[in-house]
Design a protein around this motif. Structure first.
Motif, PDB file in Angstrom:
ATOM      1  N   GLU A  13       0.341  -1.210  -0.008  1.00 14.83           N
ATOM      2  CA  GLU A  13       0.281   0.037   0.053  1.00 14.83           C
ATOM      3  C   GLU A  13       0.898   1.307  -0.198  1.00 14.83           C
ATOM      4  O   GLU A  13       2.200   1.371   1.069  1.00 14.83           O
ATOM      5  CB  GLU A  13      -0.427  -0.275   1.269  1.00 14.83           C
ATOM      6  N   LEU A  16       0.227   3.889   2.932  1.00 13.81           N
ATOM      7  CA  LEU A  16       1.382   3.419   4.060  1.00 13.81           C
ATOM      8  C   LEU A  16       2.465   2.961   4.389  1.00 13.81           C
ATOM      9  O   LEU A  16       3.222   3.561   5.477  1.00 13.81           O
ATOM     10  CB  LEU A  16       0.168   1.757   4.492  1.00 13.81           C
ATOM     11  N   ALA A  84      -3.645  -6.434   8.856  1.00 17.76           N
ATOM     12  CA  ALA A  84      -4.879  -6.023   8.780  1.00 17.76           C
ATOM     13  C   ALA A  84      -5.663  -7.374   9.728  1.00 17.76           C
ATOM     14  O   ALA A  84      -7.040  -7.350  10.173  1.00 17.76           O
ATOM     15  CB  ALA A  84      -5.797  -5.825   7.328  1.00 17.76           C
ATOM     16  N   LYS A 105      -3.554  -4.014  11.858  1.00 18.78           N
ATOM     17  CA  LYS A 105      -3.776  -2.408  11.417  1.00 18.78           C
ATOM     18  C   LYS A 105      -5.238  -2.248  11.904  1.00 18.78           C
ATOM     19  O   LYS A 105      -6.074  -3.197  11.391  1.00 18.78           O
ATOM     20  CB  LYS A 105      -3.719  -3.084   9.351  1.00 18.78           C
ATOM     21  N   PRO A 106      -5.862  -1.120  12.236  1.00 21.73           N
ATOM     22  CA  PRO A 106      -5.223   0.571  12.324  1.00 21.73           C
ATOM     23  C   PRO A 106      -4.574  -0.405  13.294  1.00 21.73           C
ATOM     24  O   PRO A 106      -4.929  -0.569  14.171  1.00 21.73           O
ATOM     25  CB  PRO A 106      -6.148   1.242  11.606  1.00 21.73           C
ATOM     26  N   PHE A 107      -2.979   1.126  13.473  1.00 19.49           N
ATOM     27  CA  PHE A 107      -2.644   1.028  14.099  1.00 19.49           C
ATOM     28  C   PHE A 107      -2.602   1.975  14.459  1.00 19.49           C
ATOM     29  O   PHE A 107      -2.661   3.232  14.116  1.00 19.49           O
ATOM     30  CB  PHE A 107      -1.032   0.183  14.263  1.00 19.49           C
TER      31      PHE A 107
ATOM     32  N   LYS B 103      -9.527  -1.945   6.392  1.00 20.60           N
ATOM     33  CA  LYS B 103      -8.577  -1.394   7.671  1.00 20.60           C
ATOM     34  C   LYS B 103      -7.263  -1.002   6.693  1.00 20.60           C
ATOM     35  O   LYS B 103      -6.762   0.212   7.447  1.00 20.60           O
ATOM     36  CB  LYS B 103      -8.252  -2.600   8.080  1.00 20.60           C
ATOM     37  N   SER B 104      -7.108  -1.194   5.339  1.00 20.88           N
ATOM     38  CA  SER B 104      -5.875  -0.812   5.455  1.00 20.88           C
ATOM     39  C   SER B 104      -5.933   0.398   4.482  1.00 20.88           C
ATOM     40  O   SER B 104      -5.332   1.503   5.040  1.00 20.88           O
ATOM     41  CB  SER B 104      -5.414  -1.644   3.181  1.00 20.88           C
ATOM     42  N   LEU B 106      -8.147   2.776   5.923  1.00 25.82           N
ATOM     43  CA  LEU B 106      -8.496   3.421   7.480  1.00 25.82           C
ATOM     44  C   LEU B 106      -6.907   3.653   8.308  1.00 25.82           C
ATOM     45  O   LEU B 106      -6.157   4.741   9.111  1.00 25.82           O
ATOM     46  CB  LEU B 106      -9.283   2.199   7.779  1.00 25.82           C
ATOM     47  N   ALA B 107      -6.209   1.975   8.572  1.00 24.46           N
ATOM     48  CA  ALA B 107      -5.121   2.123   8.528  1.00 24.46           C
ATOM     49  C   ALA B 107      -3.982   3.643   8.724  1.00 24.46           C
ATOM     50  O   ALA B 107      -3.152   4.348   8.632  1.00 24.46           O
ATOM     51  CB  ALA B 107      -4.327   1.101   8.637  1.00 24.46           C
ATOM     52  N   SER B 108      -4.072   3.661   6.669  1.00 24.39           N
ATOM     53  CA  SER B 108      -3.737   5.155   5.565  1.00 24.39           C
ATOM     54  C   SER B 108      -3.675   6.295   6.267  1.00 24.39           C
ATOM     55  O   SER B 108      -3.341   7.140   6.842  1.00 24.39           O
ATOM     56  CB  SER B 108      -3.439   4.924   4.703  1.00 24.39           C
TER      57      SER B 108
END
Lengths: 234, 327
Positions: A13, A16, A84, A105-107, B103-104, B106-108
């Protein structure tokens, strides 16, 4: 001044990966980003790193496969898995594949940075020889902390990083009591989420390797209501 | 251990039960035929009035019928049980892949918000972070839309608002909206529109179809692979081809690709995100437009072509004819 620690971020990603790189560089680390599993292994072959932050879902080669590949040649290199997938089962799969730590994730950014710091600190501690030597002998058995190899009751085998770290702490404090909290703090780096039972499970596993009668241990002795103590002549 | 597990697969259990019933039935018929005379003699001793010769065959037939009913019953139970098991499996796959999909991004977003909270960032950096967060929000919104469309109501009953649209202009707008994604994947898009056509579309729903198709082409193609979107105008229909140079599809996948929750499972695609909903919803939307959707691929690794066929706006054709008449 110390040389900056080098971290390999394996994340497909792009957003990220960019965010992780930005934050880690701000903390003073040198960061290289790999976009897929195969690129990560190529990077590992060409450069030396102090830590890998590894995503689980990666194109070309998944994170689990990457971790297993690394563990074939290096049982000690620190890997922080990022995924995730957050169930206990996913976490266990990640740790079994060879990750030192697992973050879902999310962290939270501060937590990630703390974990990175913790892993690197433990790595530094673990790299130092035990009582001035890499190989420690007791009875007919030995542990090579540089390679992770050990010779137990039933012959030679490979210790996991955590098992080796538990043994290292017990051996460096030979003859003294090491509390479960000490073990958790030094080997796992944090005590939230972890229970002291985790330590007991590890000790049970180590006794199976190194004790002739695990129920009546000779080397790794339980000190009631305190913790564990390593006793050996050498 | 795996072989042992395979033995307990529902299909093997079903075959086993059926074989057991048939064997039992055969044994029973055999036993009955062999002993019918003795049974008859024995029964006649007790109640001679009840037993006539022709009744023996009736009993045999009744027994067979009963066995057949039980067989049919077991079969029906098996079919429903299998259906339920398949649904449970699909649901758990769906939950796992959707949670990952959600989640991906959202994590970003969380990472950038916390970066702006905890680190000192310049104006340029903060602008860049906001841009990236916006892209992730778009991704989240599109996924949530997909989930809602697929589960909230039956796509056949969708309340669509049709309006006359120039396909070429509409496609250009869709491509422009996805510009950032194309740039990120270093993908060159070729729009080949030789002749524009007018269609009756629900623009919101059709945008979702095109977004899904383009999104898939990007995700399942290597970085830098081009994408061609070709519009072909026919007499009654207008066809739009989405030609990618990605992973391609095998024969099995070609058949199942439009099914709800279906995802291509192979080594290359296992780490690509997706919920198995996009193509299912797209096909349903196209169907409500009285159109068709199909896919072709020369095989794995050889790219694929997704074609959307939509009927041309009849009014516009009449209009054109009328205009010609006036001329």
């Amino acid at each position: 001044m110390d040389q900056a620690k080098k971290i390999l971020v394996v994340e497909d990603e792009s957003h990220l990966a960019k965010g992780l790189k930005f934050n880690l560089e701000r903390e003073g680390y040198e960061v290289v980003v790999a976009g897929d599993g195969k690129a990560a292994l190529e990077c590992m072959r060409e450069h030396t790193f102090d830590l890998m932050i590894l995503d689980l879902m990666l194109p070309r080669m998944g994170g689990i496969e990457v971790a297993k590949n690394i563990r074939k040649n290096d049982t000690r290199f620190p890997i922080l898995m990022l995924s995730a997938k957050s169930t206990e089962e996913d976490r266990a799969t990640g740790l079994e594949a060879g990750a030192d730590d697992y973050l879902a994730k999310p962290f939270h950014l501060p937590e990630l940075l703390l974990r990175v710091k913790g892993i690197l600190r433990r790595w530094d501690w673990y790299k130092q020889p035990v009582l001035g030597q890499d190989i420690f002998h007791f009875g007919k058995m030995w542990i090579n902390f540089a390679t992770g190899k050990a010779n137990g009751w039933s012959g030679e085998f490979l210790l996991t990083v955590k098992e080796a770290q538990v043994m290292k702490l017990l051996i460096t404090k030979k003859g003294q009591v090491v509390t479960r909290e000490d073990l958790l703090k030094t080997v796992w780096g944090y005590d939230r989420e972890m229970e002291t039972r985790t330590v007991d499970n590890f000790i049970a596993r180590l006794r199976k390797h190194f004790e002739k009668k695990p129920q009546k241990p000779q080397y790794i002795v339980t000190v009631r209501e305190k913790g564990y103590q390593f006793n050996a002549d050498s | 251990m795996r072989k042992l597990k395979a033995l307990f697969h529902p299909i093997f259990i079903f075959i086993g039960v059926q074989v057991a019933w048939i064997v039992l039935m055969a044994v029973w018929i055999n036993w009955y035929l062999k002993n019918s005379r003795k049974i008859q003699e024995f029964a006649q001793k007790i109640r001679p009035d009840l037993f006539a010769d022709e009744l023996n065959w009736l009993i045999l037939l009744e027994g067979c019928l009963l066995m057949l009913i039980i067989l049919a019953g077991v079969y029906i139970i098996f079919v429903y049980w299998n259906k339920q098991a398949r649904l449970n499996r699909l649901q758990s796959n769906f939950v796992s892949s959707v949670s990952h999909e959600l989640k991906s991004p959202l994590a970003s977003i969380q990472l950038y918000l916390e970066t702006m909270k905890y680190q000192k960032v310049s104006k340029e950096e903060s602008d860049e972070f906001v841009e990236m967060m916006l892209t992730d929000t778009e991704r989240l919104a599109s996924l949530i839309n997909n989930i809602l469309e697929s589960s909230k109501y039956d796509p056949k009953n969708m309340q669509l608002q049709f309006q006359s649209v120039q396909l070429g202009t509409f496609l250009r707008e869709v491509v422009e909206g996805l510009k950032r994604q194309f740039e990120e994947r270093n993908c060159e898009v070729k729009l080949e529109i030789t002749e524009d056509c007018e269609l009756m579309l629900d623009t919101r729903a059709m945008q979702m179809v095109f977004n899904n198709l383009i999104g898939n082409a990007l995700r399942y193609s290597p970085i830098g692979a081009p994408l061609t979107i070709r519009v072909r105008k026919g007499k009654k229909y207008c066809e739009i081809d989405f030609i990618d140079q990605g992973m391609g599809l095998g024969k099995k996948d070609l058949k199942k690709i439009f099914r709800k929750f279906y995802r291509v499972t192979n080594k290359k695609s296992q780490n690509i995100e997706g919920a198995g909903l996009g193509l299912f919803i797209s096909k349903e939307i196209v169907r409500t437009h009285k159109g068709q959707m199909r896919v072709s691929s020369e095989g794995p690794g050889k790219g694929s072509v997704f074609t959307v066929q939509l009927p041309r706006d009849k009014n516009s054709k009449r209009q054109t004819a009328a205009n010609r008449g006036e001329e």
